[in-house]
Enzyme design. Structure first.
Site: not given
Ligand code: GDP
Ligand code: IMO
Ligand code: MG
Length: 462
Positions: A67, A69, A157, A252, A327, A359, A361
């Protein structure tokens, strides 16, 4: 106190509209599960950070350092992999439950990073003694398997998540509590080393890892994390009894769930809301609301099917404006339009009570925006993303095109202030998946949030 625990979704309770029930229900605050409704990176941490204002304890219940975050407060940006995002609030307790696979090195690095930013997790961060530990065998195996798989790689990952969960289920894992006692740790690491070292040398041409080094290193790490380790289940049970309010922070997303996702292109844990109970060691009666975090469009990192993916300039524009880079791994996130069959599936398998749409925007400058309302597949209309991989591959998204709003939404602080076309877009999303909107996010910062749910607004102070 009148309980709403059995109430699900909008509508009536005992014949009264829910808003009126709330008036009689002064002091009632729900325990909220926050999960990703798409393929991860929906902005869960931003939503959790916001809902944390209204809670006492924040609990991670699955996944691991796969993850990433992100929370932005003022000028500071934090990326958490294991520690719940709520840790930035000095008066909140954070808990890592038994369902998480814990990398102690990563945990200590995050604690050290918090110290440099003036945040002290001591005395308010707790780790379950029965959570499984990610060992060097796991990350080595993860990377070796991916390399060998070549084109069929999942695009993990590389954090050892799959191999750690496999060992847990295979009953050869090491748990956090074992790190504090050599009599427990030694036989487990020796047994695990036997299995994996043979795999490394025979199947993957990777050097064996000396179990003596692992035992020594992980006993030392155990001493460092010892002050944080407790029986989480007992702690949470007592907290709930004492009236503390919980936020469960999912990692996730639903379509990466090992059962519900695009298997095998998924992660190795159950990411759905029901697992908050298993992964925290707390019965499901403690879960009141389920908030599905939904990005206003769709992204995916790693390999696997993605019906609304845009492999064109529009996809690149979404990536650029949305800053869609992983990230955890820094990889480009694949981008596409909002996909209702994906979020409908999330509605069903999580039992969503609220949507948190993030999101919005990012779409501010588009002339038109598209929504996939359903798929066409083998001559059939599909409302849900199918379970079979090959079938997902045969799905053609059917789109509706809506006019854009071409206005900056980042400064809007109420639903009424949003442009009419943005409201229409939001309403269409909620209507297509049949869940009410609880909040809207129009920027990464804490105050760039619009609260819709009246009960929520009442308890919140920014
Ligand atoms: P998570 O894994 O679901 O917590 O999401 P990530 O942190 O991986 O990715 C979400 C990214 O979007 C982060 O960089 C957030 O700071 C950012 N973000 C969250 N909400 C908003 C929003 O409403 N607007 C914009 N522009 N960015 C947001
Ligand atoms: P957050 O919590 C997006 C993806 C990986 C890969 C697949 C399996 O930040 O939303 P794994 O390492 O788990 O075995 O990889 O799952 N993946 C994520 N994608 N956000 C995440 O977490 C992810 N965690 C894993 O890219 O496709
Ligand atoms: Mg993320």
């Amino acid at each position: 106190m009148l309980s709403l625990r059995r109430k699900r979704g909008p509508g009536k309770y005992l014949g009264l509209p829910v808003s009126i029930v709330r008036l009689f229900n002064e002091g009632y605050m729900a325990n909220r599960v926050v999960i990703g409704s798409q393929w991860g990176d929906e902005g869960k941490a931003k939503v959790v950070d916001f809902l944390t204002l209204d809670a006492d304890i924040i609990v991670r219940f699955q996944g691991g350092a796969n993850a990433g975050h992100t929370v932005e407060v003022g000028d500071q940006k934090f990326v958490f992999h294991l520690i719940p995002s709520g840790i930035m609030h000095a008066d909140k307790v954070c808990v890592i439950g038994n369902g998480v696979v814990l990398d102690p090195i990563q945990t200590l690095a995050e604690i050290a990073d918090l110290h440099t930013k003036g945040i002290n997790p001591e005395g308010r961060l707790f780790i379950a003694n029965n959570a499984h530990v990610v060992l060097p065998y796991h990350s080595t195996l993860d990377k070796a398997k991916e390399k060998k798989a070549g084109k069929a790689a999942i695009g993990t990952t590389g954090r050892g998540i799959g191999p750690c969960y496999s060992d847990k289920v295979n009953r050869i894992g090491v748990r956090v509590g074992d790190l504090m006692d050599e009599r427990e740790l030694r036989p487990r690491v020796e047994a695990m080393a036997k299995v994996h070292n043979e795999e490394f040398t025979v199947m993957y041409d990777v050097p064996a890892i000396d179990p003596e080094v692992v035992i020594k290193d992980y006993l030392e790490l155990g001493q460092k994390i010892k002050p944080f380790v407790i029986d989480v289940s007992e702690y949470l049970y007592k907290a709930v009894k004492a009236g503390k309010r919980l936020v469960f922070e999912g990692a996730q997303g639903t379509i990466l769930d090992v059962d519900q996702g695009t298997y095998p292109f998924v992660t190795s844990s159950n990411t759905v809301a029901g697992y908050a109970s298993c992964g925290a060691g707390l019965g499901p009666t403690a879960l009141d609301e389920v908030w599905g975090v939904v990005k206003a469009y769709t992204t995916r990192v790693g390999n696997g099917p993605f019906p609304t993916e845009l492999l064109d300039e529009t996809g690149d524009t979404l990536r650029k404006i949305g800053n869609e880079y992983g990230a955890t791994t820094g990889r480009n996130r694949r981008c596409g339009w909002f996909d209702a069959p994906v979020v409908r599936k999330a509605t069903v398998v999580n039992g969503l009570t609220h949507l948190a749409i993030t999101k919005l925007d990012v779409l501010d400058t588009f002339d038109t925006v598209k929504i996939c309302t359903h798929y066409e597949c083998d001559g059939e209309k599909l409302e849900f993303i199918p379970n079979q991989l090959s079938k997902v591959g045969r799905c053609t998204p059917v789109y509706e095109e809506l006019p854009g709003w071409k206005q900056d939404t980042t400064k809007c602080r109420s639903y009424d202030e949003l442009p009419e076309n943005a409201k229409k877009y939001l309403q269409r999303m909620a209507e297509l998946v049949d869940v009410k909107i609880g909040m809207i996010s129009i920027g990464a910062k804490r105050d760039q949030s619009i609260v819709i749910d009246a009960g929520l607004a009442k308890g919140l102070k920014l």
